[in-house]
Design a protein around this motif. Structure first.
Motif, PDB file in Angstrom:
ATOM      1  N   PHE A   1       0.829  -1.205   0.000  1.00 28.69           N
ATOM      2  CA  PHE A   1       0.000   0.000   0.000  1.00 28.69           C
ATOM      3  C   PHE A   1       0.866   1.259   0.000  1.00 28.69           C
ATOM      4  CE2 PHE A   1      -1.802   3.292   2.841  1.00 28.69           C
ATOM      5  CZ  PHE A   1      -2.865   3.712   2.060  1.00 28.69           C
ATOM      6  N   LYS A   2       1.874   1.277   0.867  1.00 28.65           N
ATOM      7  CA  LYS A   2       2.774   2.431   0.969  1.00 28.65           C
ATOM      8  C   LYS A   2       3.525   2.659  -0.340  1.00 28.65           C
ATOM      9  CE  LYS A   2       6.802   1.809   2.356  1.00 28.65           C
ATOM     10  NZ  LYS A   2       8.002   1.351   3.083  1.00 28.65           N
ATOM     11  N   ASN A   3       4.062   1.612  -0.923  1.00 37.10           N
ATOM     12  CA  ASN A   3       4.842   1.751  -2.152  1.00 37.10           C
ATOM     13  C   ASN A   3       3.980   2.252  -3.307  1.00 37.10           C
ATOM     14  OD1 ASN A   3       7.143   0.860  -0.830  1.00 37.10           O
ATOM     15  ND2 ASN A   3       6.850  -1.276  -1.426  1.00 37.10           N
TER      16      ASN A   3
ATOM     17  N   SER B   1      -5.367  13.509   2.234  1.00 37.28           N
ATOM     18  CA  SER B   1      -6.657  13.089   2.794  1.00 37.28           C
ATOM     19  C   SER B   1      -6.990  11.664   2.371  1.00 37.28           C
ATOM     20  CB  SER B   1      -7.764  14.047   2.340  1.00 37.28           C
ATOM     21  OG  SER B   1      -7.547  15.343   2.829  1.00 37.28           O
ATOM     22  N   TRP B   2      -6.745  11.334   1.095  1.00 39.83           N
ATOM     23  CA  TRP B   2      -7.001   9.970   0.626  1.00 39.83           C
ATOM     24  C   TRP B   2      -6.116   8.982   1.378  1.00 39.83           C
ATOM     25  CZ3 TRP B   2      -4.043   6.029  -1.299  1.00 39.83           C
ATOM     26  CH2 TRP B   2      -4.734   4.930  -1.816  1.00 39.83           C
ATOM     27  N   LEU B   3      -4.845   9.311   1.542  1.00 39.37           N
ATOM     28  CA  LEU B   3      -3.909   8.408   2.218  1.00 39.37           C
ATOM     29  C   LEU B   3      -4.346   8.107   3.643  1.00 39.37           C
ATOM     30  CD1 LEU B   3      -1.153   6.966   2.594  1.00 39.37           C
ATOM     31  CD2 LEU B   3      -0.210   9.195   3.234  1.00 39.37           C
ATOM     32  N   ILE B   4      -4.680   9.150   4.409  1.00 42.03           N
ATOM     33  CA  ILE B   4      -5.036   8.947   5.812  1.00 42.03           C
ATOM     34  C   ILE B   4      -6.317   8.125   5.935  1.00 42.03           C
ATOM     35  CG2 ILE B   4      -5.731  10.126   7.942  1.00 42.03           C
ATOM     36  CD1 ILE B   4      -3.924  12.457   7.043  1.00 42.03           C
TER      37      ILE B   4
ATOM     38  N   LEU C   1       1.852   5.568   9.648  1.00 41.59           N
ATOM     39  CA  LEU C   1       1.607   6.752   8.818  1.00 41.59           C
ATOM     40  C   LEU C   1       2.847   7.629   8.738  1.00 41.59           C
ATOM     41  CD1 LEU C   1      -1.935   8.283   9.521  1.00 41.59           C
ATOM     42  CD2 LEU C   1      -0.912   7.808   7.287  1.00 41.59           C
ATOM     43  N   SER C   2       3.559   7.750   9.857  1.00 41.29           N
ATOM     44  CA  SER C   2       4.748   8.606   9.877  1.00 41.29           C
ATOM     45  C   SER C   2       5.799   8.102   8.898  1.00 41.29           C
ATOM     46  CB  SER C   2       5.331   8.676  11.288  1.00 41.29           C
ATOM     47  OG  SER C   2       5.732   7.390  11.738  1.00 41.29           O
TER      48      SER C   2
ATOM     49  N   TRP D   1       7.571  19.008   6.920  1.00 35.92           N
ATOM     50  CA  TRP D   1       6.493  18.412   6.132  1.00 35.92           C
ATOM     51  C   TRP D   1       5.963  17.109   6.707  1.00 35.92           C
ATOM     52  CZ3 TRP D   1       3.586  21.245   3.491  1.00 35.92           C
ATOM     53  CH2 TRP D   1       4.050  22.303   2.707  1.00 35.92           C
ATOM     54  N   PRO D   2       6.795  16.088   6.956  1.00 37.51           N
ATOM     55  CA  PRO D   2       6.218  14.860   7.518  1.00 37.51           C
ATOM     56  C   PRO D   2       5.677  15.067   8.929  1.00 37.51           C
ATOM     57  CG  PRO D   2       8.613  14.726   7.478  1.00 37.51           C
ATOM     58  CD  PRO D   2       8.242  15.947   6.705  1.00 37.51           C
ATOM     59  N   SER D   3       6.255  16.000   9.674  1.00 37.72           N
ATOM     60  CA  SER D   3       5.802  16.242  11.047  1.00 37.72           C
ATOM     61  C   SER D   3       4.436  16.913  11.065  1.00 37.72           C
ATOM     62  CB  SER D   3       6.832  17.105  11.798  1.00 37.72           C
ATOM     63  OG  SER D   3       8.091  16.475  11.832  1.00 37.72           O
ATOM     64  N   ILE D   4       4.235  17.909  10.196  1.00 38.74           N
ATOM     65  CA  ILE D   4       2.930  18.578  10.146  1.00 38.74           C
ATOM     66  C   ILE D   4       1.873  17.620   9.601  1.00 38.74           C
ATOM     67  CG2 ILE D   4       3.038  19.584   7.824  1.00 38.74           C
ATOM     68  CD1 ILE D   4       1.858  21.465  10.931  1.00 38.74           C
ATOM     69  N   MET D   5       2.259  16.747   8.684  1.00 42.94           N
ATOM     70  CA  MET D   5       1.328  15.729   8.192  1.00 42.94           C
ATOM     71  C   MET D   5       0.890  14.806   9.324  1.00 42.94           C
ATOM     72  SD  MET D   5       3.173  14.630   4.606  1.00 42.94           S
ATOM     73  CE  MET D   5       3.317  15.760   3.218  1.00 42.94           C
ATOM     74  N   LYS D   6       1.846  14.422  10.167  1.00 39.07           N
ATOM     75  CA  LYS D   6       1.533  13.564  11.301  1.00 39.07           C
ATOM     76  C   LYS D   6       0.550  14.253  12.239  1.00 39.07           C
ATOM     77  CE  LYS D   6       2.142  10.106  14.210  1.00 39.07           C
ATOM     78  NZ  LYS D   6       1.607   8.755  13.932  1.00 39.07           N
TER      79      LYS D   6
END
Length: 466
Positions: A38-40, A147-150, A163-164, A375-380
Motif C-alpha cells: 500500500f505504501k509503495n 486526505s485519501w492516504l489517511i 503513517l509517519s 512536512w512529515p511532522s505537520i502531516m503527522k
C-alpha cells in the motif's frame, strides 16, 4: 563554478547517504507486507505527481519572459495563481470530502494537464487561465492526496505509527530526490536537447497522465462524510467552527493552532523562495541557480531522513521537537540581517562567492533541512487533530492566509529591503514556535469532547443561523 558550491553539495550528499545507511532497528518501524504494498503504491503515485509539479517550477518565469512579458505582467500571472488557490481551494477541498478523494486526485491530474497545455500559447489571457488552473491544482495536490492516504490507511486498519513512515518517505522522495531529478531532466530537455522552455511542461503533462492511469486502476474511493447531506456553504460553516472553536463546551483549540502554525511556516517558506536569489547575489553575481536548488533539495532530504528517525521513536512526540525546529529555522533566516551588520556589504560585483553569501548559503541549507523535518511532522499532526469528515476542507482553509500573504509579498516585493523581509519571516517562525509550545501543552490534556459529539450538536444547531 565556485569550489564552495561543490563542497557544500558533496558534504550534504554524504550526510544524507550516511543517515540512510546507518539506520538501526531502533530507527526503523516494523510493518506488514500488505502495508508495504500500500505504501509503495502511494509513494509511486505521489512521486509522479510531484515530478509533474517540479518539472514546471524552474521554467514558469523563464517561459513568460521568452514570450516578451515584463516583470509586472509576470508578477500578475503569479498573483493569479496564488489568488486562485486561495479563492477556489476551499471549494475543491470541500468537494473532495463530499464527492471522493480519489476523484479529486484524478481532477488534479486533468486540471494540471490543461494548465500545461495553455503554456503553448503566448496570449496573456490564455496564460492567465493556465495560472488559475494551476492554482486550483495546487490546492488539490496539498490536500486531496494526503486526505485519501489517511482515510485509506485507517480504513485498512493499519497501525497509526506507520503513517509517519509513509509521510517521511513521501517528503524524502517527492520533495527531495524527485525534485533533483526533475530539475536535471528539465535542464536536459531545455539546454541539452534544445526543445525550448515549453518542453518541461509537456513532460509534466505526460507524467501526470501516467499517474492518473495508476490512480484509476489501483486506488479505491473514500469520502469524508458521504452520509451527510449538508450543502457546500453549510460544510464551510462547520469547518470554520472546527477551526475557530466557536462552541466552548467542546472547542478544539488544537485545530486552530495547527492552522496558524502551518500558515506561518509556509508563508516564511514561500517568501524564502523569492528571496534567496537576491540574497546570494546582491550585486547580480552569476550563481548556478540549478545547482543551488539541488543543494537545497538535498538539505530537505536530510531533514526528512532526520524526521523519519525522530518519528520512529514512540517515546518522542512530534509536538516536542517541532518547537526546536521552528527556533532553528527562525535563527537561520536571521543570517542575512546579522551578516549585513557584522560584515560591510560590498557594492562591487564579486568574481566568486563572497564571505557573506557563503555564510548565508549554509544558513539557507539549515532552513531547508528544517523544511524537510516540517512536512512529515505537520502531516503527522494533521492526521491526529483534523477531523476526517472535513479533512480536505479544513486543510485548504489553512492555506487561505498563506495565499493572501504571498500575494501581498509578490505585489510589494520591491517596496521593502531584503533584510526586512527576512526579519519578518524570522518573526513568523518564532511565533510558530510559541504556538507549537501551546499545542504541546494542550495536547497533553484529555480532550473533553471529540469530533463526533461536535458533529451531532451541529446537526441540531444550524450553523447558518449562528
Amino acid at each position: 563554478m565556485d569550489v564552495f558550491y561543490y563542497l557544500v553539495f558533496g558534504v550534504m550528499a554524504a550526510v544524507v547517504a550516511a543517515l540512510e545507511l546507518s539506520k538501526s532497528n531502533k530507527d526503523r518501524i516494523n510493518t506488514s507486507s500488505s502495508f508495504n504494498s500500500f505504501k509503495n503504491n502511494y509513494l509511486v503515485v505521489f512521486s509522479i505527481m510531484m515530478a509533474g509539479d517540479w518539472l514546471q517550477g524552474p521554467y514558469v518565469y523563464y517561459l513568460y519572459s521568452t514570450y516578451g512579458f515584463g516583470k509586472g505582467d509576470i508578477g500578475q500571472l503569479f498573483i493569479a495563481g496564488f489568488g486562485s488557490s486561495m479563492l477556489f481551494g476551499t471549494i475543491v477541498g470541500s468537494l473532495a470530502d463530499k464527492q471522493g478523494r480519489k476523484r479529486a486526485c484524478v481532477t488534479y491530474c486533468i486540471v494540471y494537464i490543461l494548465s500545461c497545455i495553455t503554456k503553448h500559447s503566448p496570449q496573456y489571457r490564455v496564460l492567465m487561465v493556465g495560472r488559475i488552473l494551476g492554482g486550483i491544482a495546487t490546492s488539490l495536490l496539498f490536500s486531496a492526496f494526503e486526505s485519501w492516504l489517511i482515510a485509506e490507511h485507517n480504513k485498512r486498519n493499519f497501525e497509526q505509527q506507520w503513517l509517519s513512515l509513509t509521510f517521511s518517505k513521501a517528503v524524502f522522495l517527492g520533495n527531495g530526490l524527485v525534485a533533483i531529478l526533475s530539475g536535471l531532466f528539465g535542464n536536459l530537455l531545455v539546454d541539452t536537447f534544445s526543445f525550448g522552455p515549453v518542453a518541461p511542461f509537456d513532460a509534466a503533462a505526460c507524467f501526470l497522465a501516467i499517474g492518473m492511469a495508476i490512480i484509476l486502476t489501483t486506488w479505491s474511493e473514500n469520502f469524508g462524510d458521504p452520509s451527510d447531506s449538508k450543502d457546500l456553504l453549510t460544510q464551510f460553516k462547520v469547518a470554520a467552527i472546527a477551526i475557530a472553536s466557536v462552541y466552548d463546551d467542546f472547542s478544539d483549540e488544537k485545530i486552530a493552532l495547527l492552522g496558524a502554525i502551518q500558515s506561518l511556516f509556509e508563508a516564511s517558506m514561500y517568501t524564502f523562495v523569492f528571496l534567496w536569489t537576491p540574497a546570494l547575489s546582491p550585486n547580480d553575481e552569476e550563481i548556478p541557480h540549478g545547482f543551488v536548488f539541488a543543494t537545497f533539495m538535498l538539505a530537505s532530504m536530510l531533514g526528512s531522513s532526520l524526521a523519519a528517525r525522530l518519528m520512529a521513536r514512540s517515546s518522542l512526540r512530534v509536538e516536542n521537537y517541532m518547537q526546536i525546529v521552528f527556533l532553528v529555522s527562525a535563527a537561520s533566516l536571521l543570517l542575512p540581517i546579522t551578516t549585513s551588520i557584522l560584515v560591510t556589504p560590498s557594492k562591487v560585483k564579486d568574481e566568486g562567492l563572497s564571505l557573506t553569501s557563503s555564510i548565508q548559503l549554509l544558513g539557507f541549507c539549515v532552513f531547508e533541512a528544517c523544511v524537510g523535518i516540517f512536512w512529515p511532522s505537520i502531516m503527522k499532526m494533521r492526521s491526529q487533530y483534523i477531523p476526517e469528515e472535513a479533512r480536505s476542507t479544513i486543510m485548504n482553509f489553512f492555506r487561505v492566509p498563506l495565499n493572501i500573504f504571498v500575494c501581498i509579498v509578490l505585489y510589494n516585493v520591491d517596496a521593502f529591503p531584503i533584510t526586512i523581509m527576512f526579519g519578518m519571516c524570522s518573526i513568523f517562525l518564532f511565533v510558530a514556535s510559541i504556538l507549537q509550545r501551546r499545542l504541546m501543552v494542550i495536547s497533553e490534556k484529555p480532550k473533553a469532547e471529540d469530533w463526533s459529539p461536535m458533529k451531532e450538536r451541529n446537526s441540531e444547531v444550524d450553523p447558518l443561523n449562528l
